[in-house]
Write a protein that holds these residues in place. Sequence first.
Motif: not given
Length: 259
Positions: A12-15, A19-29, A50-53, A176-177
């Motif tokens: 839960l903590i990791l997700n 989530f709070f540091v995710t941006n488009d670049s991280i999602i693409e990578q 560990f990524l969510h939209s 997504g998880a």
Amino acid sequence: MFSLSPVVRTLLILNVLVFFVTNDSIIEQFGLHSFLSDQFNPIQLLTHMFLHSGFSHIFSNMIGLIVFGPMLEQFWGPRRFTFFYFFCGIGAALLFSGVSYYEMHSVYETVQDYRLDPNFDTFSAFMDQHASSYYDRLVPFIENFKNNPTDSKNIQDSLAIVNRIYTNQVNEPMVGASGAIFGVIMAFGLMFPNTQLFLLFPPIPIKAKYLVMFYGAYEIYSGVYRSQSDNVAHFAHIGGMLFAFILVKYWNSQRKTFY
């Protein structure tokens, strides 16, 4: 108040932190790309979990984790639960990727054929079969191409559109998880089938085994009859449930094996 077990709390903590540091670049990578995409990297089979939209996406997944996960972790222990979680998540990603490869390979072959013989009828068929969600924004061009099918500019523009649509589709990452979470839900239904759960919508009690049956049937239907405007990775959900079913049944047949 939910009673969180150690692994569930860590996940839960990791997700939430990611989530709070995710941006488009991280999602693409780090989002999971198609095997046909130049952006595919095997590590994405793990990192996409560990990524969510958006907020609703992570909220629904984490609710599933904290509602169903602790009892499984308490029953199996932290090591087995951790293995189960990632087994389901990666298994879901593999099934989703296999289905995506089959679907996108069909699109790729259609694009290749169109490059050899671009014309309005074939373009219209491509839009109907593989890109109906783009239709409204392309109506002016489609009407112009229909009225001037031999115009060289229209033909070149149609080639650019077809190539762009294919590139957008093959490079769209899945995040997504959900695969792992649906695996957790499936395992809960198998291990504690008669546990009464109280739904919020509608506000009625239901046994865990019936909830799992409903989820499974809905995801299979939605995956088979998925519309192009549906961005939910239904086959990842199905994959998570399928791999959970296989692993739980295997563990139940090996009662003398413990972690």
